[in-house]
Scaffold this motif. Structure first.
Motif, PDB file in Angstrom:
ATOM      1  N   GLY A 214      -8.321  50.549  46.472  1.00  0.00           N
ATOM      2  CA  GLY A 214      -7.042  49.862  46.341  1.00  0.00           C
ATOM      3  C   GLY A 214      -6.136  50.404  45.265  1.00  0.00           C
ATOM      4  N   ALA A 215      -5.696  49.512  44.351  1.00  0.00           N
ATOM      5  CA  ALA A 215      -4.747  49.887  43.308  1.00  0.00           C
ATOM      6  C   ALA A 215      -5.323  50.910  42.329  1.00  0.00           C
ATOM      7  N   TYR A 216      -6.659  51.001  42.262  1.00  0.00           N
ATOM      8  CA  TYR A 216      -7.278  51.990  41.378  1.00  0.00           C
ATOM      9  C   TYR A 216      -7.076  53.416  41.896  1.00  0.00           C
ATOM     10  N   GLY A 217      -6.818  53.552  43.204  1.00  0.00           N
ATOM     11  CA  GLY A 217      -6.817  54.888  43.794  1.00  0.00           C
ATOM     12  C   GLY A 217      -8.241  55.407  43.809  1.00  0.00           C
ATOM     13  N   TYR A 218      -8.398  56.693  43.538  1.00  0.00           N
ATOM     14  CA  TYR A 218      -9.758  57.228  43.412  1.00  0.00           C
ATOM     15  C   TYR A 218     -10.295  56.820  42.043  1.00  0.00           C
ATOM     16  N   GLY A 227     -25.422  45.810  29.582  1.00  0.00           N
ATOM     17  CA  GLY A 227     -24.362  45.103  30.300  1.00  0.00           C
ATOM     18  C   GLY A 227     -23.002  45.762  30.291  1.00  0.00           C
ATOM     19  N   TYR A 228     -22.896  46.990  29.782  1.00  0.00           N
ATOM     20  CA  TYR A 228     -21.594  47.668  29.743  1.00  0.00           C
ATOM     21  C   TYR A 228     -21.298  48.374  31.069  1.00  0.00           C
ATOM     22  N   GLU A 229     -19.995  48.504  31.347  1.00  0.00           N
ATOM     23  CA  GLU A 229     -19.520  49.248  32.520  1.00  0.00           C
ATOM     24  C   GLU A 229     -18.212  49.928  32.135  1.00  0.00           C
ATOM     25  N   THR A 230     -17.997  51.134  32.636  1.00  0.00           N
ATOM     26  CA  THR A 230     -16.719  51.833  32.429  1.00  0.00           C
ATOM     27  C   THR A 230     -16.130  52.221  33.778  1.00  0.00           C
ATOM     28  N   ARG A 231     -14.780  52.240  33.817  1.00  0.00           N
ATOM     29  CA  ARG A 231     -14.077  52.604  35.051  1.00  0.00           C
ATOM     30  C   ARG A 231     -13.017  53.654  34.744  1.00  0.00           C
ATOM     31  N   TYR A 232     -12.957  54.669  35.596  1.00  0.00           N
ATOM     32  CA  TYR A 232     -12.043  55.795  35.424  1.00  0.00           C
ATOM     33  C   TYR A 232     -11.181  55.872  36.698  1.00  0.00           C
ATOM     34  N   ALA A 233      -9.910  55.452  36.606  1.00  0.00           N
ATOM     35  CA  ALA A 233      -9.086  55.255  37.812  1.00  0.00           C
ATOM     36  C   ALA A 233      -7.905  56.215  37.885  1.00  0.00           C
ATOM     37  N   HIS A 234      -7.247  56.201  39.079  1.00  0.00           N
ATOM     38  CA  HIS A 234      -6.088  57.044  39.424  1.00  0.00           C
ATOM     39  C   HIS A 234      -6.453  58.526  39.464  1.00  0.00           C
ATOM     40  N   GLY A 256      -5.406  62.223  37.832  1.00  0.00           N
ATOM     41  CA  GLY A 256      -4.408  62.303  38.897  1.00  0.00           C
ATOM     42  C   GLY A 256      -3.425  61.146  38.841  1.00  0.00           C
ATOM     43  N   SER A 257      -2.869  60.791  40.012  1.00  0.00           N
ATOM     44  CA  SER A 257      -1.887  59.697  40.073  1.00  0.00           C
ATOM     45  C   SER A 257      -2.023  58.958  41.394  1.00  0.00           C
ATOM     46  N   THR A 258      -3.261  58.633  41.748  1.00  0.00           N
ATOM     47  CA  THR A 258      -3.502  57.923  43.008  1.00  0.00           C
ATOM     48  C   THR A 258      -3.515  56.415  42.770  1.00  0.00           C
ATOM     49  N   GLY A 259      -3.306  55.652  43.871  1.00  0.00           N
ATOM     50  CA  GLY A 259      -3.304  54.207  43.758  1.00  0.00           C
ATOM     51  C   GLY A 259      -1.995  53.710  43.165  1.00  0.00           C
ATOM     52  N   ARG A 260      -2.044  52.616  42.462  1.00  0.00           N
ATOM     53  CA  ARG A 260      -0.841  52.017  41.853  1.00  0.00           C
ATOM     54  C   ARG A 260      -0.545  52.759  40.536  1.00  0.00           C
ATOM     55  N   SER A 261       0.159  53.846  40.646  1.00  0.00           N
ATOM     56  CA  SER A 261       0.405  54.713  39.490  1.00  0.00           C
ATOM     57  C   SER A 261       1.843  55.211  39.499  1.00  0.00           C
ATOM     58  N   THR A 262       2.411  55.359  38.301  1.00  0.00           N
ATOM     59  CA  THR A 262       3.789  55.862  38.169  1.00  0.00           C
ATOM     60  C   THR A 262       3.826  57.344  37.836  1.00  0.00           C
ATOM     61  N   GLY A 263       2.677  57.957  37.650  1.00  0.00           N
ATOM     62  CA  GLY A 263       2.629  59.373  37.304  1.00  0.00           C
ATOM     63  C   GLY A 263       1.225  59.764  36.866  1.00  0.00           C
TER      64      GLY A 263
END
Length: 285
Positions: A214-218, A227-234, A256-263
């Motif tokens: 979705g909004a994360y893109g790739y 209990g930690y988690e990390t996320r690397y989006a767009h 990159g700039s995938t998903g809900r991204s302005t650049g």
């Protein structure tokens, strides 16, 4: 031989008789031999008594000396054992401190991968320390354990930056970047970069998702210890697969700039027990 008796008269100096005594005639006839035999027998008896007494005394002294010698030997063995233990303790201390150095080197390598400052010993610290080897051994074990705990925590703790770019949008409420109106909650930080820049994992863990979301893109999601988690989006593309184990510093995708991204930028999130935290607080140790 002893049945025949001879009367022996004891006379005073004035010639008067005082006492009369019957003795065997053999004794009177052979008095010299009897006297010699008596003297010899007495001498043998005395010498026997002296020998027995001396023998018993010697045995007593030998026993005492043996006890003292055995005690000295035991003390000598204890001294040798103490010396051996001291040498062993010294070797153990050296090994322990070498282990500490190795642990610090490993930790510094992991810190370097995350872009964090290395652990350094303070050169201005010092002075005489009056401690024995037992204290040093205990101290080295303590520090070794502390470093092992620190290394274990560092492995699963998302420390450092996944990308070296500057923060363009911090964690927290912000204006809508598309309409420039209203307020929305930004659940991570945005790090500026160029398309194709490598994005690195900030802790050891296991990939739970890698692909389009979705909004994360790739996006790549990694579960860590405690209990930690990390996320690397767009991302423009992912470089890992679901179920794959990753180490801190491993490349998980390309910016990159995938998903809900302005650049082109990296949207980076840190979660603890599914609650989103401010990633900036984990950028340094």
């Amino acid at each position: 031989m002893l049945k025949k008796k001879t009367a022996v008269l004891f006379v005073e100096p004035d010639g008067t008789s005082t006492k009369r005594m019957q003795v065997p005639t053999f004794v009177v006839t052979h008095w010299k031999k009897v006297l010699c035999s008596f003297i010899t027998l007495t001498a043998i008896t005395v010498l026997s008594v002296v020998y027995v007494v001396k023998q018993r005394t010697s045995e007593k002294y030998i026993k005492v000396y043996d006890q003292k010698i055995n005690k000295l030997k035991a003390e000598n063995r204890l001294l040798e054992l103490d010396e051996f233990n001291n040498q062993l303790t010294t070797e153990e201390i050296k090994k322990s401190f070498n282990s500490i150095d190795s642990a610090i080197d490993r930790i510094n390598q992991k810190m370097k991968k995350r872009g964090l400052k290395e652990i350094k010993m303070n050169p201005n610290m010092g002075g005489p320390v009056e401690k024995g080897e037992d204290d040093l051994a205990e101290l080295s074990v303590f520090y070794k354990k502390q470093l092992e705990d620190l290394e274990s925590k560092l492995d699963g703790l998302p420390l450092g930056r996944p990308h070296h770019g500057r923060v363009t949008s911090p964690y927290g409420y912000r204006r809508n970047p598309f309409t420039n109106r209203g307020r929305e909650m930004h659940s991570g930080v945005d790090l500026k970069g160029r398309t194709g820049d490598p994005v690195k994992a900030t802790a050891t863990g296991k990939v739970t998702f890698a692909g389009w979301k979705g909004a994360y893109g790739y996006v790549v999601m990694v579960k860590h210890k405690n209990g930690y988690e990390t996320r690397y989006a767009h991302l423009t593309r992912t470089r890992v697969k679901k179920g794959q184990a990753v180490e801190a510093g491993d490349i998980v995708g390309l910016l990159g700039s995938t998903g809900r991204s302005t650049g082109p930028h990296l949207h980076y999130e840190v979660l603890l027990h599914n609650r989103k935290l401010n990633p900036s607080k984990y950028f340094s140790l």
